[in-house]
Design a protein around this motif. Structure first.
Motif, PDB file in Angstrom:
ATOM      1  N   GLN A 161       0.952  -1.183  -0.095  1.00  0.00           N
ATOM      2  CA  GLN A 161      -0.072   0.018   0.032  1.00  0.00           C
ATOM      3  C   GLN A 161       0.756   1.381   0.050  1.00  0.00           C
ATOM      4  OE1 GLN A 161      -3.339   0.105   2.769  1.00  0.00           O
ATOM      5  NE2 GLN A 161      -3.387  -2.244   2.949  1.00  0.00           N
ATOM      6  N   LYS A 162       1.950   1.158  -0.497  1.00  0.00           N
ATOM      7  CA  LYS A 162       2.998   2.336  -0.504  1.00  0.00           C
ATOM      8  C   LYS A 162       2.313   3.494  -1.094  1.00  0.00           C
ATOM      9  CE  LYS A 162       7.932   3.045  -1.351  1.00  0.00           C
ATOM     10  NZ  LYS A 162       8.945   2.321  -1.835  1.00  0.00           N
ATOM     11  N   GLY A 163       2.467   4.620  -0.579  1.00  0.00           N
ATOM     12  CA  GLY A 163       1.815   5.800  -1.116  1.00  0.00           C
ATOM     13  C   GLY A 163       0.730   6.175  -0.557  1.00  0.00           C
ATOM     14  N   SER A 164      -0.153   5.416   0.219  1.00  0.00           N
ATOM     15  CA  SER A 164      -1.298   5.541   0.786  1.00  0.00           C
ATOM     16  C   SER A 164      -1.340   6.481   2.088  1.00  0.00           C
ATOM     17  CB  SER A 164      -2.051   4.169   1.284  1.00  0.00           C
ATOM     18  OG  SER A 164      -2.836   4.474   2.043  1.00  0.00           O
ATOM     19  N   ALA A 165      -2.134   7.344   2.383  1.00  0.00           N
ATOM     20  CA  ALA A 165      -1.892   8.051   3.609  1.00  0.00           C
ATOM     21  C   ALA A 165      -1.799   7.501   4.665  1.00  0.00           C
ATOM     22  CB  ALA A 165      -2.910   9.343   3.605  1.00  0.00           C
ATOM     23  N   THR A 166      -2.714   6.219   4.748  1.00  0.00           N
ATOM     24  CA  THR A 166      -2.527   5.523   6.066  1.00  0.00           C
ATOM     25  C   THR A 166      -1.345   4.754   6.314  1.00  0.00           C
ATOM     26  OG1 THR A 166      -3.473   3.517   4.853  1.00  0.00           O
ATOM     27  CG2 THR A 166      -4.886   5.085   6.018  1.00  0.00           C
ATOM     28  N   THR A 167      -0.558   4.403   5.297  1.00  0.00           N
ATOM     29  CA  THR A 167       1.014   3.903   5.732  1.00  0.00           C
ATOM     30  C   THR A 167       2.123   4.730   6.051  1.00  0.00           C
ATOM     31  OG1 THR A 167       1.557   4.122   3.286  1.00  0.00           O
ATOM     32  CG2 THR A 167       0.281   2.414   3.811  1.00  0.00           C
ATOM     33  N   ALA A 168       1.759   5.883   5.776  1.00  0.00           N
ATOM     34  CA  ALA A 168       2.934   6.788   6.256  1.00  0.00           C
ATOM     35  C   ALA A 168       3.351   6.964   7.562  1.00  0.00           C
ATOM     36  CB  ALA A 168       2.770   8.312   5.820  1.00  0.00           C
ATOM     37  N   PRO A 169       2.298   7.097   8.676  1.00  0.00           N
ATOM     38  CA  PRO A 169       2.822   6.981   9.969  1.00  0.00           C
ATOM     39  C   PRO A 169       3.425   5.729  10.505  1.00  0.00           C
ATOM     40  CG  PRO A 169       0.443   7.945   9.805  1.00  0.00           C
ATOM     41  CD  PRO A 169       0.872   7.414   8.236  1.00  0.00           C
ATOM     42  N   VAL A 170       2.769   4.661   9.937  1.00  0.00           N
ATOM     43  CA  VAL A 170       3.408   3.437  10.239  1.00  0.00           C
ATOM     44  C   VAL A 170       4.769   3.454   9.597  1.00  0.00           C
ATOM     45  CG1 VAL A 170       3.165   0.721  10.195  1.00  0.00           C
ATOM     46  CG2 VAL A 170       1.225   2.283  10.446  1.00  0.00           C
ATOM     47  N   GLN A 171       5.143   3.708   8.558  1.00  0.00           N
ATOM     48  CA  GLN A 171       6.485   3.500   7.908  1.00  0.00           C
ATOM     49  C   GLN A 171       7.296   4.428   8.703  1.00  0.00           C
ATOM     50  OE1 GLN A 171       7.547   1.909   4.798  1.00  0.00           O
ATOM     51  NE2 GLN A 171       9.339   2.651   6.068  1.00  0.00           N
ATOM     52  N   ARG A 172       6.905   5.483   9.294  1.00  0.00           N
ATOM     53  CA  ARG A 172       7.809   6.477   9.838  1.00  0.00           C
ATOM     54  C   ARG A 172       8.177   5.768  11.269  1.00  0.00           C
ATOM     55  NH1 ARG A 172       4.486  10.762   7.776  1.00  0.00           N
ATOM     56  NH2 ARG A 172       3.241  10.801   9.875  1.00  0.00           N
ATOM     57  N   PHE A 173       7.263   5.098  11.836  1.00  0.00           N
ATOM     58  CA  PHE A 173       7.404   4.343  13.094  1.00  0.00           C
ATOM     59  C   PHE A 173       8.084   3.411  13.000  1.00  0.00           C
ATOM     60  CE2 PHE A 173       6.762   1.363  16.266  1.00  0.00           C
ATOM     61  CZ  PHE A 173       6.576   2.172  17.512  1.00  0.00           C
ATOM     62  N   VAL A 174       8.063   2.629  11.985  1.00  0.00           N
ATOM     63  CA  VAL A 174       9.040   1.370  11.618  1.00  0.00           C
ATOM     64  C   VAL A 174      10.332   1.765  11.718  1.00  0.00           C
ATOM     65  CG1 VAL A 174       9.526  -0.295   9.970  1.00  0.00           C
ATOM     66  CG2 VAL A 174       7.320   0.081  10.843  1.00  0.00           C
ATOM     67  N   GLU A 175      10.701   2.954  10.748  1.00  0.00           N
ATOM     68  CA  GLU A 175      11.943   3.181  10.496  1.00  0.00           C
ATOM     69  C   GLU A 175      12.649   3.764  11.671  1.00  0.00           C
ATOM     70  OE1 GLU A 175      11.542   6.215   7.717  1.00  0.00           O
ATOM     71  OE2 GLU A 175      11.169   4.914   5.927  1.00  0.00           O
ATOM     72  N   GLN A 176      11.895   4.475  12.504  1.00  0.00           N
ATOM     73  CA  GLN A 176      12.229   5.111  13.910  1.00  0.00           C
ATOM     74  C   GLN A 176      12.667   3.860  14.967  1.00  0.00           C
ATOM     75  OE1 GLN A 176       9.410   7.681  16.020  1.00  0.00           O
ATOM     76  NE2 GLN A 176      10.985   8.957  16.687  1.00  0.00           N
ATOM     77  N   PHE A 177      11.661   3.109  15.006  1.00  0.00           N
ATOM     78  CA  PHE A 177      11.994   1.945  16.085  1.00  0.00           C
ATOM     79  C   PHE A 177      12.944   0.914  15.548  1.00  0.00           C
ATOM     80  CE2 PHE A 177      10.799  -1.652  18.477  1.00  0.00           C
ATOM     81  CZ  PHE A 177      10.314  -1.003  19.614  1.00  0.00           C
ATOM     82  N   ASP A 178      13.274   1.095  14.274  1.00  0.00           N
ATOM     83  CA  ASP A 178      14.461   0.110  13.685  1.00  0.00           C
ATOM     84  C   ASP A 178      15.754   0.596  14.430  1.00  0.00           C
ATOM     85  OD1 ASP A 178      12.927  -1.863  12.532  1.00  0.00           O
ATOM     86  OD2 ASP A 178      13.177  -0.986  10.366  1.00  0.00           O
ATOM     87  N   ARG A 179      15.687   1.990  14.111  1.00  0.00           N
ATOM     88  CA  ARG A 179      17.093   2.804  14.547  1.00  0.00           C
ATOM     89  C   ARG A 179      17.144   2.681  15.998  1.00  0.00           C
ATOM     90  NH1 ARG A 179      15.055   6.753  10.953  1.00  0.00           N
ATOM     91  NH2 ARG A 179      14.219   8.057  12.732  1.00  0.00           N
ATOM     92  N   THR A 180      16.053   2.748  16.881  1.00  0.00           N
ATOM     93  CA  THR A 180      16.052   2.700  18.228  1.00  0.00           C
ATOM     94  C   THR A 180      16.393   1.368  18.644  1.00  0.00           C
ATOM     95  OG1 THR A 180      14.281   4.196  18.750  1.00  0.00           O
ATOM     96  CG2 THR A 180      14.755   2.795  20.254  1.00  0.00           C
TER      97      THR A 180
END
Length: 279
Positions: A58-77
């Motif tokens: 569902q890339k590009g969907s507005a609903t995926t953006a917050p989850v994508q940001r969280f996944v990237e942030q949590f992976d770094r953490t």
């Protein structure tokens, strides 16, 4: 379903508790325990693959953006916090902290007034004139940075009510973080954003008010100490310093215990997990 379990666990147990809180938390805030983080990391490992697949679908969907940001942030953490929650036996936990005092002299203000620096982590100590060595930080150890100004100098530091971790005693400025997550609190509060930084080291800024002892105008009565103010070039009156706040810097580089490869600071840790994407 797995992501729902993870988000519920994160939001119910970790969200808003240090270090998963906005920078600048109080020392008495309810801290997260390492076993809670370890359990959540395991839940995340189970949920991440399926959620990543949904994000791609569902890339590009507005609903995926917050989850994508969280996944990237949590992976770094998760990568950064790995040395704290290692499951290997006989492997020390924590971070080796390399220190560079006066790390950004070009941007200092009244930096030459500080004649000595000392960083204390737990019972370990490193001062400006010592041979550089890493200090080991483990969960629960306090951190104290002490800056000492010359006793016979014209500058006297002042307390700053906006900085509860900062205290002043005569010519000595102390910045102390005594909560369980003191290293994260220290970096989170003092970190200076660098345009070219890759996160492998953290430039920290320390500011405090200064009172500058001024020289009286010839023929006038001796002046008391007054706050430093700018004086137009060639103007008659008191000879004052151009700044009323000192600004100095140090740099910290964190590595796993006994290793030299720097860890990348994850930035602000997540404070809440978004709702799952519906397939």
């Amino acid at each position: 379903a797995q992501w729902s379990v993870f988000t519920n666990d994160f939001n119910q147990t970790l969200a808003g508790r240090p270090p998963f809180a906005a920078p600048g938390w109080a020392a008495e805030a309810p801290m997260v325990e390492l076993d809670e983080i370890s359990a959540l990391f395991r839940t995340y490992e189970r949920a991440r693959p399926a959620m990543q697949a949904l994000i791609q679908n569902q890339k590009g969907s507005a609903t995926t953006a917050p989850v994508q940001r969280f996944v990237e942030q949590f992976d770094r953490t998760r990568s950064f916090m790995a040395p704290l929650v290692t499951a290997e036996e006989n492997v020390p936990t924590g971070y080796d902290v390399a220190v560079e005092f006066r790390a950004n002299q070009a941007a200092e203000v009244q930096g030459n007034q500080v004649i000595d620096w000392t960083l204390v982590i737990g019972r370990q100590r490193l001062s400006l004139r010592d041979v550089p060595k890493p200090l080991r930080w483990e969960l629960g150890q306090p951190i104290t940075l002490t800056l000492r100004l010359a006793k016979d100098g014209q500058a006297t530091p002042l307390a700053d009510p906006r900085q509860p971790a900062l205290s002043v005693d005569g010519k000595t400025v102390t910045l102390r973080f005594a909560d369980a997550w003191s290293l994260f609190n220290f970096i989170g509060r003092q970190r200076e954003t660098e345009a070219r930084s890759d996160g492998r080291s953290q430039l920290l800024r320390v500011e405090f008010p200064l009172l500058i002892e001024t020289l009286p105008v010839l023929g006038s009565a001796p002046s008391a100490k007054t706050p430093a103010t700018a004086t137009p070039s060639g103007a008659a009156g008191l000879a004052t310093a151009p700044e009323s706040r000192a600004k100095v810097y140090l740099r910290l580089t964190l590595s796993p215990p006994g290793k030299r490869n720097p860890l990348i600071w994850p930035g602000t840790l997540p404070t809440r997990a978004p709702e799952p994407i519906k397939p």
